[in-house]
Design an enzyme around this catalytic site. Structure first.
Site, PDB file in Angstrom:
ATOM      1  N   ASP A   1      19.669  28.416 -19.510  1.00  0.00           N
ATOM      2  CA  ASP A   1      20.450  29.131 -20.523  1.00  0.00           C
ATOM      3  C   ASP A   1      21.675  29.760 -19.874  1.00  0.00           C
ATOM      4  OD1 ASP A   1      20.165  30.463 -23.441  1.00  0.00           O
ATOM      5  OD2 ASP A   1      20.980  31.936 -22.047  1.00  0.00           O
TER       6      ASP A   1
ATOM      7  N   TYR B   1      29.389  33.988 -19.147  1.00  0.00           N
ATOM      8  CA  TYR B   1      28.788  34.276 -17.832  1.00  0.00           C
ATOM      9  C   TYR B   1      29.648  33.755 -16.673  1.00  0.00           C
ATOM     10  CZ  TYR B   1      24.596  34.732 -20.816  1.00  0.00           C
ATOM     11  OH  TYR B   1      23.699  35.044 -21.809  1.00  0.00           O
TER      12      TYR B   1
ATOM     13  N   LYS C   1      27.069  28.884 -24.908  1.00  0.00           N
ATOM     14  CA  LYS C   1      27.400  29.723 -26.067  1.00  0.00           C
ATOM     15  C   LYS C   1      28.912  29.870 -26.249  1.00  0.00           C
ATOM     16  CE  LYS C   1      23.250  32.257 -24.773  1.00  0.00           C
ATOM     17  NZ  LYS C   1      23.240  32.409 -23.312  1.00  0.00           N
TER      18      LYS C   1
ATOM     19  N   HIS D   1      27.669  33.273 -29.704  1.00  0.00           N
ATOM     20  CA  HIS D   1      27.062  34.255 -28.792  1.00  0.00           C
ATOM     21  C   HIS D   1      26.784  35.594 -29.487  1.00  0.00           C
ATOM     22  CE1 HIS D   1      26.875  35.113 -24.202  1.00  0.00           C
ATOM     23  NE2 HIS D   1      25.998  35.849 -24.832  1.00  0.00           N
TER      24      HIS D   1
ATOM     25  N   LYS E   1      15.586  35.668 -15.899  1.00  0.00           N
ATOM     26  CA  LYS E   1      16.544  35.427 -14.821  1.00  0.00           C
ATOM     27  C   LYS E   1      16.035  36.072 -13.542  1.00  0.00           C
ATOM     28  CE  LYS E   1      19.877  37.624 -12.270  1.00  0.00           C
ATOM     29  NZ  LYS E   1      19.731  38.918 -11.546  1.00  0.00           N
TER      30      LYS E   1
ATOM     31  N   VAL F   1      17.245  35.935  -9.091  1.00  0.00           N
ATOM     32  CA  VAL F   1      17.898  35.245  -7.979  1.00  0.00           C
ATOM     33  C   VAL F   1      16.954  35.168  -6.771  1.00  0.00           C
ATOM     34  CG1 VAL F   1      20.264  35.760  -8.705  1.00  0.00           C
ATOM     35  CG2 VAL F   1      19.041  37.397  -7.256  1.00  0.00           C
TER      36      VAL F   1
ATOM     37  N   ASN G   1       7.567  33.887 -12.395  1.00  0.00           N
ATOM     38  CA  ASN G   1       7.879  33.842 -13.820  1.00  0.00           C
ATOM     39  C   ASN G   1       7.548  32.493 -14.450  1.00  0.00           C
ATOM     40  OD1 ASN G   1       8.866  36.413 -13.379  1.00  0.00           O
ATOM     41  ND2 ASN G   1      11.022  35.839 -13.440  1.00  0.00           N
TER      42      ASN G   1
HETATM   43  N1  LIG Z   1      22.528  35.969 -25.940  1.00  0.00           N
HETATM   44  C1  LIG Z   1      22.753  37.111 -25.320  1.00  0.00           C
HETATM   45  O1  LIG Z   1      23.534  37.960 -25.784  1.00  0.00           O
HETATM   46  C2  LIG Z   1      22.069  37.388 -24.026  1.00  0.00           C
HETATM   47  C3  LIG Z   1      22.137  38.661 -23.446  1.00  0.00           C
HETATM   48  C4  LIG Z   1      21.472  38.895 -22.236  1.00  0.00           C
HETATM   49  C5  LIG Z   1      20.746  37.867 -21.651  1.00  0.00           C
HETATM   50  N2  LIG Z   1      20.728  36.612 -22.229  1.00  0.00           N
HETATM   51  C6  LIG Z   1      19.993  35.482 -21.601  1.00  0.00           C
HETATM   52  O2  LIG Z   1      18.666  35.895 -21.308  1.00  0.00           O
HETATM   53  C7  LIG Z   1      18.411  35.708 -19.919  1.00  0.00           C
HETATM   54  C8  LIG Z   1      17.424  36.725 -19.412  1.00  0.00           C
HETATM   55  O3  LIG Z   1      17.858  38.032 -19.706  1.00  0.00           O
HETATM   56  P1  LIG Z   1      18.327  39.087 -18.601  1.00  0.00           P
HETATM   57  O4  LIG Z   1      18.793  38.350 -17.425  1.00  0.00           O
HETATM   58  O5  LIG Z   1      19.257  40.029 -19.253  1.00  0.00           O
HETATM   59  O6  LIG Z   1      17.025  39.929 -18.307  1.00  0.00           O
HETATM   60  P2  LIG Z   1      15.509  39.636 -17.843  1.00  0.00           P
HETATM   61  O7  LIG Z   1      15.280  38.194 -17.612  1.00  0.00           O
HETATM   62  O8  LIG Z   1      14.640  40.374 -18.799  1.00  0.00           O
HETATM   63  O9  LIG Z   1      15.434  40.436 -16.471  1.00  0.00           O
HETATM   64  C9  LIG Z   1      16.191  40.070 -15.354  1.00  0.00           C
HETATM   65  C10 LIG Z   1      16.086  41.199 -14.333  1.00  0.00           C
HETATM   66  O10 LIG Z   1      14.725  41.387 -13.965  1.00  0.00           O
HETATM   67  C11 LIG Z   1      14.548  41.138 -12.562  1.00  0.00           C
HETATM   68  N3  LIG Z   1      13.330  40.313 -12.450  1.00  0.00           N
HETATM   69  C12 LIG Z   1      13.207  38.979 -12.670  1.00  0.00           C
HETATM   70  N4  LIG Z   1      11.937  38.587 -12.496  1.00  0.00           N
HETATM   71  C13 LIG Z   1      11.234  39.670 -12.150  1.00  0.00           C
HETATM   72  C14 LIG Z   1       9.874  39.897 -11.830  1.00  0.00           C
HETATM   73  N5  LIG Z   1       9.010  38.890 -11.831  1.00  0.00           N
HETATM   74  N6  LIG Z   1       9.480  41.164 -11.534  1.00  0.00           N
HETATM   75  C15 LIG Z   1      10.361  42.192 -11.535  1.00  0.00           C
HETATM   76  N7  LIG Z   1      11.669  42.045 -11.838  1.00  0.00           N
HETATM   77  C16 LIG Z   1      12.106  40.799 -12.127  1.00  0.00           C
HETATM   78  C17 LIG Z   1      15.796  40.423 -12.105  1.00  0.00           C
HETATM   79  O11 LIG Z   1      16.134  40.800 -10.787  1.00  0.00           O
HETATM   80  P3  LIG Z   1      16.401  39.722  -9.595  1.00  0.00           P
HETATM   81  O12 LIG Z   1      17.387  38.718 -10.087  1.00  0.00           O
HETATM   82  O13 LIG Z   1      16.932  40.612  -8.525  1.00  0.00           O
HETATM   83  O14 LIG Z   1      15.068  39.137  -9.271  1.00  0.00           O
HETATM   84  C18 LIG Z   1      16.850  40.939 -13.087  1.00  0.00           C
HETATM   85  O15 LIG Z   1      17.350  42.185 -12.644  1.00  0.00           O
HETATM   86  C19 LIG Z   1      19.810  35.844 -19.293  1.00  0.00           C
HETATM   87  O16 LIG Z   1      19.860  35.374 -17.974  1.00  0.00           O
HETATM   88  C20 LIG Z   1      20.617  35.049 -20.285  1.00  0.00           C
HETATM   89  O17 LIG Z   1      20.448  33.674 -20.076  1.00  0.00           O
HETATM   90  C21 LIG Z   1      21.370  36.381 -23.406  1.00  0.00           C
END
Ligand SMILES: NC(=O)c1ccc[n+]([C@@H]2O[C@H](COP(=O)([O-])OP(=O)(O)OC[C@H]3O[C@@H](n4cnc5c(N)ncnc54)[C@H](OP(=O)(O)O)[C@@H]3O)[C@@H](O)[C@H]2O)c1
Length: 283
Positions: free
Chosen positions: A50, A55, A80, A113, A236, A238, A246
């Protein structure tokens, strides 16, 4: 790269296209790290990525997809429409830009988006232009992101294609049950962004207690909760160890009381902007 046998379920969208229920998100992955992060995810077994023009890393996602050696048809890629391209005349140009940046023959899913309901372009007109993209042969499905029920109602009433997905912020602190129910009633698949509330769930005592009980991590428990609710997720990270963590969601189950206990954490708390008021348009 070999193609590991994946146990990720496929969700069938309202036009028959199938999408893996678990994917990998690249929001806030710097462009310089995106190629490697995406390759790592593909190596681990993810087959759904995604991204978004916003981005700034579509090109690096595309590089990884091409370099992976995995059949293009085995990887699902979403991007998006950025907020500066809502004018219907700009939608084809924006999609052409995404296609060029990704350079992977076609895009599986393209979303508006943000609805931007307060700007002077009506998202219904943007949606009609999105419908036109389907005729070009380089796009398999269209959908929306951050649309509220009132926005969806207008798009469904005026459009000729029902969005295949609605991608919204959903996690234990923002369970969005009315929106999910509306999506379901209209045949729209619900995608949950920030599924682990940007990592915040890892510190939640109630989630930690369930995690200890089932012998999993808090993130796994919450991602499993989404999966059992039927949502599509793309966490997400890194860090390879977390990317692996995950992905390991399909050899355990939460029982009804555990599901309910996680849902009860809802406090309607967003980590991101409110779709009814968010109006940021890049110049
Ligand atoms: N449509 C929209 O408006 C919108 C908005 C936001 C996001 N998104 C999409 O949704 C995806 C996911 O959302 P997000 O990136 O905002 O948040 P998320 O996936 O809920 O959380 C990511 C964060 O959590 C950490 N993390 C990942 N796996 C973990 C684990 N197993 N244990 C503890 N911490 C962990 C990551 O840190 P590290 O990277 O340091 O591991 C990062 O800081 C985005 O990448 C994007 O593709 C869409």
């Amino acid at each position: 790269m070999s193609t590991p046998v994946s146990n990720v379920p496929l969700v069938t969208l309202n036009n028959g296209v199938e999408i893996p229920q678990l994917g990998f998100g690249v929001f806030q992955v710097p462009p310089a790290e995106t190629r490697q992060a995406t390759l790592t995810a593909l190596e681990v077994g993810y087959r759904h990525i995604d991204t978004a023009e916003m981005y700034g890393n579509e090109a690096e996602v595309g590089e990884a997809v091409r370099e992976s050696g995995i059949e293009r048809s085995d990887i699902f890629v979403t991007s998006k429409l950025n907020n500066g391209f809502h004018d219907p005349d700009k939608v084809p140009e924006a999609f052409a830009g995404t296609l060029k940046a990704l350079d992977i023959e076609y895009v599986d899913l393209f979303l508006i988006h943000w609805p931007l309901p307060t700007i002077d372009v009506d998202y219904v007109d943007t949606w009609k232009a999105m419908e036109g993209l389907l005729d070009g042969g380089h796009l398999r499905a269209i959908g929306v992101s951050n649309f509220q029920i009132s926005h969806l109602e207008r798009v469904i009433a005026a459009g000729s294609v029902v969005p295949a997905v609605n991608q919204s912020e959903i996690h234990p602190y923002l369970t969005q049950d009315p929106l999910r129910e509306f999506d379901r009633s209209q045949g729209i698949a619900t995608e949950a962004w920030s599924p682990i509330a940007r990592g915040k769930v890892a510190d939640d005592p109630a989630i930690k207690a369930i995690a200890a009980k089932v012998g999993r991590t808090p993130a796994q428990v919450v991602l499993r909760w989404h999966i059992q609710r039927g949502e599509i997720v793309f966490p997400k990270s890194v860090h390879r160890s977390r990317v692996e963590e995950n992905f390991a969601l399909f050899d355990f189950e939460l029982h009804d009381e555990q599901m309910a206990a996680i849902s009860a954490l809802n406090r309607n708390e967003r980590t991101g902007p409110d779709p009814d008021t968010f109006a940021h348009v890049p110049k």
